[in-house]
Design a protein around this motif. Structure first.
Motif, PDB file in Angstrom:
ATOM      1  N   LEU A 183       0.689  -1.054   0.024  1.00 29.25           N
ATOM      2  CA  LEU A 183      -0.063  -0.056   0.065  1.00 29.25           C
ATOM      3  C   LEU A 183       0.785   1.246  -0.123  1.00 29.25           C
ATOM      4  CD1 LEU A 183      -2.998  -0.751   2.482  1.00 29.25           C
ATOM      5  CD2 LEU A 183      -2.805  -1.089  -0.004  1.00 29.25           C
ATOM      6  N   SER A 233      -1.653   4.125   7.180  1.00 31.47           N
ATOM      7  CA  SER A 233      -2.878   4.865   7.389  1.00 31.47           C
ATOM      8  C   SER A 233      -4.113   3.748   7.457  1.00 31.47           C
ATOM      9  CB  SER A 233      -3.516   5.555   6.154  1.00 31.47           C
ATOM     10  OG  SER A 233      -4.680   5.796   5.905  1.00 31.47           O
ATOM     11  N   ASP A 290      -6.764   3.914   4.726  1.00 31.33           N
ATOM     12  CA  ASP A 290      -6.442   3.088   3.575  1.00 31.33           C
ATOM     13  C   ASP A 290      -6.566   1.567   3.883  1.00 31.33           C
ATOM     14  OD1 ASP A 290      -6.047   5.425   2.639  1.00 31.33           O
ATOM     15  OD2 ASP A 290      -3.732   5.321   1.945  1.00 31.33           O
ATOM     16  N   SER A 332      -9.639  -0.497  -5.573  1.00 31.68           N
ATOM     17  CA  SER A 332      -8.330  -0.212  -4.628  1.00 31.68           C
ATOM     18  C   SER A 332      -7.070   0.051  -5.545  1.00 31.68           C
ATOM     19  CB  SER A 332      -8.153  -1.845  -3.908  1.00 31.68           C
ATOM     20  OG  SER A 332      -9.515  -2.033  -3.488  1.00 31.68           O
ATOM     21  N   LEU A 337      -4.982   2.812  -3.868  1.00 32.78           N
ATOM     22  CA  LEU A 337      -4.229   2.542  -2.595  1.00 32.78           C
ATOM     23  C   LEU A 337      -3.005   1.907  -2.621  1.00 32.78           C
ATOM     24  CD1 LEU A 337      -7.565   1.457  -0.769  1.00 32.78           C
ATOM     25  CD2 LEU A 337      -6.573   3.579  -0.616  1.00 32.78           C
TER      26      LEU A 337
END
Length: 132
Positions: free
Chosen positions: A40, A45, A48, A116, A119
């Motif tokens: 990621l 995060s 996230d 996604s 991310l």
């Protein structure tokens, strides 16, 4: 007698609840394995991570082709041959390469990528077929 009946009902109910709560073991399909590692962009995060795992879980619940479905994170096993730098891993198995090809185009998989991909900074895939 009434007390014995109540005890039997309680024991039966507890055993029923226990059997329902026990996760079913997935059979590992050794025909075709699809292993994916995700790094990621912002692994620290919480937002996230939550968004990624929600999207990934929804995808796995809706995939019509994947058999074994496993989400993992680094086991923090400090050995020179172990790469613990990824954020999440995904292991899926399929009965054949042809079925895995169908999975690549299925709506649930494509939606997961769309939701996604912003991310992650890196994705690494290892596909393999079982040795007969």
């Amino acid at each position: 007698m009434k007390r014995v009946s109540q005890i039997i009902v309680v024991i039966f109910t507890m055993s029923l609840l226990t059997s329902c709560a026990t996760p079913k073991t997935q059979e590992f399909d050794s025909h075709f394995t699809h292993v994916v590692y995700f790094w990621l962009k912002n692994p620290e995060s919480t937002t996230d991570r939550t968004a990624f795992l929600k999207s990934l879980s929804t995808f796995m619940e809706n995939s019509q082709y994947a058999n074994t479905k496993f989400i993992g994170e680094p086991a923090e096993t400090p050995r020179g041959v172990v790469d613990n730098t990824y954020t999440y891993s995904l292991i899926l198995t399929f009965p054949s390469k042809e079925i895995q090809d169908l999975y690549q185009k299925e709506t649930a998989h494509l939606k997961f990528i769309e939701e996604s991909e912003a991310l992650w900074e890196k994705v690494q895939v290892y596909d393999s077929v079982g040795i007969k």
